[in-house]
Design an enzyme around this catalytic site. Structure first.
Site, PDB file in Angstrom:
ATOM      1  N   GLU A  55      43.534  39.376  33.169  1.00  0.00           N
ATOM      2  CA  GLU A  55      42.976  40.514  33.904  1.00  0.00           C
ATOM      3  C   GLU A  55      41.704  40.987  33.211  1.00  0.00           C
ATOM      4  O   GLU A  55      41.664  41.089  31.980  1.00  0.00           O
ATOM      5  CB  GLU A  55      44.020  41.627  33.924  1.00  0.00           C
ATOM      6  CG  GLU A  55      44.077  42.419  35.199  1.00  0.00           C
ATOM      7  CD  GLU A  55      44.610  41.642  36.393  1.00  0.00           C
ATOM      8  OE1 GLU A  55      43.791  41.073  37.149  1.00  0.00           O
ATOM      9  OE2 GLU A  55      45.829  41.623  36.596  1.00  0.00           O
ATOM     10  N   HIS A  56      40.692  41.261  34.003  1.00  0.00           N
ATOM     11  CA  HIS A  56      39.379  41.693  33.516  1.00  0.00           C
ATOM     12  C   HIS A  56      38.729  40.636  32.618  1.00  0.00           C
ATOM     13  O   HIS A  56      37.967  40.962  31.703  1.00  0.00           O
ATOM     14  CB  HIS A  56      39.461  43.044  32.795  1.00  0.00           C
ATOM     15  CG  HIS A  56      39.751  44.171  33.744  1.00  0.00           C
ATOM     16  ND1 HIS A  56      38.781  44.747  34.524  1.00  0.00           N
ATOM     17  CD2 HIS A  56      40.908  44.797  34.083  1.00  0.00           C
ATOM     18  CE1 HIS A  56      39.321  45.705  35.277  1.00  0.00           C
ATOM     19  NE2 HIS A  56      40.617  45.744  35.035  1.00  0.00           N
ATOM     20  N   THR A  57      39.064  39.410  32.869  1.00  0.00           N
ATOM     21  CA  THR A  57      38.415  38.312  32.142  1.00  0.00           C
ATOM     22  C   THR A  57      37.374  37.630  33.023  1.00  0.00           C
ATOM     23  O   THR A  57      36.439  37.023  32.504  1.00  0.00           O
ATOM     24  CB  THR A  57      39.450  37.250  31.723  1.00  0.00           C
ATOM     25  OG1 THR A  57      40.266  36.956  32.871  1.00  0.00           O
ATOM     26  CG2 THR A  57      40.336  37.738  30.605  1.00  0.00           C
ATOM     27  N   ASP A  58      37.537  37.731  34.352  1.00  0.00           N
ATOM     28  CA  ASP A  58      36.690  36.903  35.241  1.00  0.00           C
ATOM     29  C   ASP A  58      35.203  37.218  35.090  1.00  0.00           C
ATOM     30  O   ASP A  58      34.382  36.324  34.957  1.00  0.00           O
ATOM     31  CB  ASP A  58      37.158  36.965  36.706  1.00  0.00           C
ATOM     32  CG  ASP A  58      37.112  38.348  37.347  1.00  0.00           C
ATOM     33  OD1 ASP A  58      36.997  39.353  36.612  1.00  0.00           O
ATOM     34  OD2 ASP A  58      37.200  38.417  38.588  1.00  0.00           O
ATOM     35  N   GLY A 150      44.880  48.464  48.669  1.00  0.00           N
ATOM     36  CA  GLY A 150      44.651  49.244  47.446  1.00  0.00           C
ATOM     37  C   GLY A 150      45.724  49.034  46.392  1.00  0.00           C
ATOM     38  O   GLY A 150      45.884  49.833  45.484  1.00  0.00           O
ATOM     39  N   GLY A 152      46.100  46.355  44.389  1.00  0.00           N
ATOM     40  CA  GLY A 152      45.761  45.420  43.310  1.00  0.00           C
ATOM     41  C   GLY A 152      46.075  43.983  43.672  1.00  0.00           C
ATOM     42  O   GLY A 152      46.187  43.132  42.793  1.00  0.00           O
ATOM     43  N   SER A 154      44.207  42.410  46.162  1.00  0.00           N
ATOM     44  CA  SER A 154      42.981  41.895  46.799  1.00  0.00           C
ATOM     45  C   SER A 154      42.911  42.029  48.306  1.00  0.00           C
ATOM     46  O   SER A 154      42.477  41.115  49.003  1.00  0.00           O
ATOM     47  CB  SER A 154      42.796  40.411  46.462  1.00  0.00           C
ATOM     48  OG  SER A 154      42.423  40.280  45.162  1.00  0.00           O
ATOM     49  N   ASP A 199      39.328  36.868  42.587  1.00  0.00           N
ATOM     50  CA  ASP A 199      40.024  37.086  43.854  1.00  0.00           C
ATOM     51  C   ASP A 199      39.649  36.033  44.889  1.00  0.00           C
ATOM     52  O   ASP A 199      40.492  35.514  45.605  1.00  0.00           O
ATOM     53  CB  ASP A 199      39.690  38.477  44.402  1.00  0.00           C
ATOM     54  CG  ASP A 199      39.989  39.562  43.386  1.00  0.00           C
ATOM     55  OD1 ASP A 199      40.867  39.329  42.545  1.00  0.00           O
ATOM     56  OD2 ASP A 199      39.343  40.615  43.421  1.00  0.00           O
ATOM     57  N   TYR A 257      35.752  50.930  37.141  1.00  0.00           N
ATOM     58  CA  TYR A 257      35.653  49.470  37.015  1.00  0.00           C
ATOM     59  C   TYR A 257      34.285  49.077  36.452  1.00  0.00           C
ATOM     60  O   TYR A 257      34.183  48.286  35.520  1.00  0.00           O
ATOM     61  CB  TYR A 257      35.894  48.839  38.391  1.00  0.00           C
ATOM     62  CG  TYR A 257      35.919  47.330  38.402  1.00  0.00           C
ATOM     63  CD1 TYR A 257      37.107  46.635  38.250  1.00  0.00           C
ATOM     64  CD2 TYR A 257      34.741  46.601  38.573  1.00  0.00           C
ATOM     65  CE1 TYR A 257      37.138  45.248  38.270  1.00  0.00           C
ATOM     66  CE2 TYR A 257      34.761  45.216  38.588  1.00  0.00           C
ATOM     67  CZ  TYR A 257      35.958  44.544  38.440  1.00  0.00           C
ATOM     68  OH  TYR A 257      35.966  43.174  38.462  1.00  0.00           O
TER      69      TYR A 257
HETATM   70  C1  GLA Z   1      39.544  43.398  40.582  1.00  0.00           C
HETATM   71  C2  GLA Z   1      38.289  42.524  40.745  1.00  0.00           C
HETATM   72  C3  GLA Z   1      38.494  41.147  40.116  1.00  0.00           C
HETATM   73  C4  GLA Z   1      39.000  41.267  38.690  1.00  0.00           C
HETATM   74  C5  GLA Z   1      40.193  42.220  38.625  1.00  0.00           C
HETATM   75  C6  GLA Z   1      40.637  42.477  37.213  1.00  0.00           C
HETATM   76  O1  GLA Z   1      40.599  42.877  41.333  1.00  0.00           O
HETATM   77  O2  GLA Z   1      37.993  42.389  42.108  1.00  0.00           O
HETATM   78  O3  GLA Z   1      37.290  40.415  40.178  1.00  0.00           O
HETATM   79  O4  GLA Z   1      37.970  41.659  37.841  1.00  0.00           O
HETATM   80  O5  GLA Z   1      39.901  43.464  39.228  1.00  0.00           O
HETATM   81  O6  GLA Z   1      41.145  41.330  36.632  1.00  0.00           O
END
Ligand code: GLA
Length: 454
Positions: A55-58, A150, A152, A154, A199, A257
């Site tokens: 998570e939050h690596t992309d 909403g 999480g 996508s 996503d 974010y």
């Molecule tokens: C959201 C963003 C993704 C990703 C996640 C965290 O879903 O759309 O690109 O950064 O947060 O992993």
């Protein structure tokens, strides 16, 4: 509905889901016919996704491990001869009709407007491929088969991607899926969130029964285009992923974010001052953390960083944040660094069928998101505490961008019902929110599911 439909739906959703999906598709097609009259219709679809870990690596060019869900957004379309897009939603009370003209620069609706995701896709595809024909469309994503919004998983990406799929289909664009996924990730910047590619790749390149090991560090092809390595990894047999929607809603467009994206970029900037070959946090993955940690200020403002000689404007590009925010560069970078390693370890655990190791990694990921990345919230913590006490749970963590949404749990098969009976009332009593619990099944990545006459 002929046997080719049955076959097609089985490929997309699995045999056991065919009957229910057939009913759903028939209802959707009938609704389309009532709204737009008889004629041809293509049913495009895009699933939601769950991210097992990463998570939050992309957006830091790191690793992720998502899987496409069997919850999807359907977009039924019929081509038009002009550049108009007409969008109706089957949940018409919540989502009133939207209409716009495709062009290189489509005026945006107000922030949060549901039509903006489709506008973003239309604008980006036009910019890349030139003039496009529009369509008359109907969006169908209501419970229990739609993508929870909403949460999480996508839902907004699904709307962007399904619009892009529809436009590509109608205009016979013949774009390779990976290229379309890249285009869709940039299309979503239209709404103001600087997301990565997680996503779009998960929902477009994922496959039934598998997680998608995605490397967000692009390889540059000879013609200058980018390629992101992916690999399908079978999910664990005898274990289920259960999602619980906390019903607490985030809003990425309100800024949290983008602050995290900023912190990562400026963390990278501090490291690049010592290692000039470093452009993203991924580039330091092979160095020991002990070497990196002292180079990262625990807290700094934009002014502090300028004073350290960092060209903040150059690192931020078009990202904008309030100037007085104290940025926690060390902790944020540490999350990304350790999370990347957890993804690699998870791929090994899945390949070995080692569910306990996978559970431990999921738990570590949650702790890191909570403590280092600070994207959890009190309700998610309450929910996770309740979940961790349930028999058969090996690990649980928040999913998605953060500040609400879902918790995903790795549960031993056979414990799903008890899980739901225990978690739902306890969470409701503690927070007043009625959660949705759903067992994750996977489906095929996005595409045109069916073309027919109605
Ligand atoms: C959201 C963003 C993704 C990703 C996640 C965290 O879903 O759309 O690109 O950064 O947060 O992993």
């Amino acid at each position: 509905m002929g046997p080719e439909w049955t076959q097609r739906l089985a490929t997309v959703y699995g045999d056991e889901a065919v009957e229910a999906q057939q009913r759903r598709y028939e209802e959707a097609i009938n609704a389309f016919r009532e709204l737009y009259g008889p004629g041809p219709v293509a049913v495009c679809r895009c699933p939601g996704r769950v991210n097992l870990i990463g998570e939050h690596t992309d957006y830091n060019n790191g690793f992720c491990l998502p899987a496409p869900l069997d919850r999807d957004v359907l977009l039924l379309v019929r081509p038009r001869s002009d550049h108009q897009v007409s969008l109706l939603n089957i949940e018409s009370e919540q989502f009133s009709p939207r209409r716009f003209t495709l062009s290189e620069e489509i005026p945006s609706g107000p922030p949060g407007d549901w039509g903006n995701y489709a506008r973003g896709a239309g604008q980006k595809l036009w910019q890349v491929f030139g003039p496009l024909r529009g369509f008359d469309g109907l969006v169908v994503s209501r419970p229990p088969y739609g993508v929870p919004r909403g949460a999480g998983v996508s839902s907004s990406t699904a709307l962007t991607v399904v619009t892009a799929i529809a436009l590509a289909h109608i205009n016979s664009l013949n774009v390779p899926t990976e290229q379309l996924a890249q285009i869709c990730s940039e299309a979503e910047w239209y709404v103001g969130t600087r997301g990565g590619i997680l996503d779009q790749f998960a929902t477009m390149l994922g496959r039934q029964g598998h997680a998608l090991f995605l490397d967000c560090q692009p390889q540059i092809n000879e013609d200058g285009t980018r390629h992101y390595p992916t690999e399908l990894v079978p999910l664990l047999e005898d274990y289920t992923l259960v999602l619980v929607d906390s019903k607490v809603r985030h809003s990425h467009t309100t800024g949290g974010y983008n602050v995290r994206v900023t912190e990562c970029r400026l963390g990278t900037a501090c490291l690049a001052a010592h290692y000039p070959e470093v452009h993203t946090l991924r580039d330091v993955q092979s160095l020991p953390w002990e070497e990196l940690s002292p180079l990262l200020p625990e807290e700094a403002t934009l002014d502090d960083l300028e004073a350290m000689g960092i060209d903040v404007a150059a690192w931020l590009g078009d990202l904008r944040i309030a100037p007085d925010i104290r940025l926690k560069l060390r902790a944020r970078s540490r999350h990304v660094y350790t999370e990347n390693q957890r993804v690699l370890d998870s791929v090994t655990a899945l390949r070995r069928g080692d569910a306990s190791a996978m559970g431990r990694l999921i738990n570590k990921a949650h702790e890191s998101l909570r403590d280092d990345y600070e994207v959890s919230c009190p309700e998610i913590e309450t929910l996770r505490d309740i979940i961790m006490d349930v028999e058969g749970v090996l690990g649980a963590r928040m999913v998605g961008g953060g500040w609400g949404g879902c918790v995903v749990s790795l549960v031993e098969a056979g414990h799903e019902e008890a899980f739901s009976e225990q978690v739902a009332p306890a969470y409701e009593q503690a927070t007043g929110h009625t959660p949705d619990v759903f067992v994750c099944r996977t489906s095929e990545g996005a595409g045109v599911a069916i073309e027919t006459e109605c």
